[in-house]
Write a protein that holds these residues in place. Sequence first.
Motif, PDB file in Angstrom:
ATOM      1  N   THR A  96       0.843  -1.205   0.000  1.00  0.00           N
ATOM      2  CA  THR A  96       0.000   0.000   0.000  1.00  0.00           C
ATOM      3  C   THR A  96       0.875   1.251   0.000  1.00  0.00           C
ATOM      4  N   PHE A  97       1.937   1.232   0.814  1.00  0.00           N
ATOM      5  CA  PHE A  97       2.857   2.367   0.907  1.00  0.00           C
ATOM      6  C   PHE A  97       3.552   2.629  -0.431  1.00  0.00           C
ATOM      7  N   ASN A 100       2.425   1.816  -3.405  1.00  0.00           N
ATOM      8  CA  ASN A 100       1.421   2.385  -4.324  1.00  0.00           C
ATOM      9  C   ASN A 100       1.258   3.879  -4.108  1.00  0.00           C
ATOM     10  N   GLU A 101       1.276   4.306  -2.859  1.00  0.00           N
ATOM     11  CA  GLU A 101       1.158   5.734  -2.541  1.00  0.00           C
ATOM     12  C   GLU A 101       2.377   6.499  -3.070  1.00  0.00           C
ATOM     13  N   LYS A 149       1.959   6.971  -6.758  1.00  0.00           N
ATOM     14  CA  LYS A 149       0.967   8.011  -7.060  1.00  0.00           C
ATOM     15  C   LYS A 149       1.578   9.404  -6.929  1.00  0.00           C
ATOM     16  N   LYS A 150       2.500   9.526  -5.980  1.00  0.00           N
ATOM     17  CA  LYS A 150       3.175  10.817  -5.766  1.00  0.00           C
ATOM     18  C   LYS A 150       4.391  10.980  -6.684  1.00  0.00           C
TER      19      LYS A 150
END
Length: 233
Positions: free
Chosen positions: A15-16, A18-19, A22-23
């Motif tokens: 999850t981290f 993926n974040e 995105k950034k």
Amino acid sequence: MEENNQTSSVEEKITFINELLKKNNISEAEKELKLIQATISSNEILNVYESKVNELIKQVELATSETDENEQLSNSTNEKNEKEKEKERKKESKQKSISYQHYTNERYGFSLKVPSNLKMAPPPTNGDGVRFYSEDFEVTAYGNHTNIISENETIETYYNEDLNSIPVNIAYKRLTANWYVLSYEQNGMITYKKFFFGNEVANTIIMTYPASEQSKYGNTVTHMIESFRSSAY
């Protein structure tokens, strides 16, 4: 219990990552992926996450590839801009290195600056103008009285006469209330003419040079035209 903790930790890292993607934090995502790969490879229980991690790796590789392409494009554009700037600097430097002599016509009152390396032909006995020349460049400037041959002459009178006398297509022409410009190529030579009209006198400057030497003489022509001072108006 330990197994749940391990899977929960991997899911949190995924999850981290993926974040981070995105950034657009590609480098940090790549670091985290290497760590999670090491964790998965050393624990069979976590092999179920291998496909997800591989997908994330593909995303990182794609993002890295796009970044490299953008950087290459940016570098190529910057390099091209620098080359253009350098080309302009060389042109300006070359133009500044050319020395000019000042010529004034006493009879008709016009003046201009001419490259010092040009030779001056013997002036006509009537003093109406001057001719400067080199091996492949020539400039002629002269004056004349208006409304002598015919009455009620206008600038259009001379403009139309020139248009009718030039046997080739005119590349550039511009007519104003006080002057006009004609530029054309004939037999491999470019002719640039500017005519200044007044109620009593007219002034003319004509320059000719090989079309193949446009880059060499273009700035010189511009400089001389800008230096020309007409007495016609």
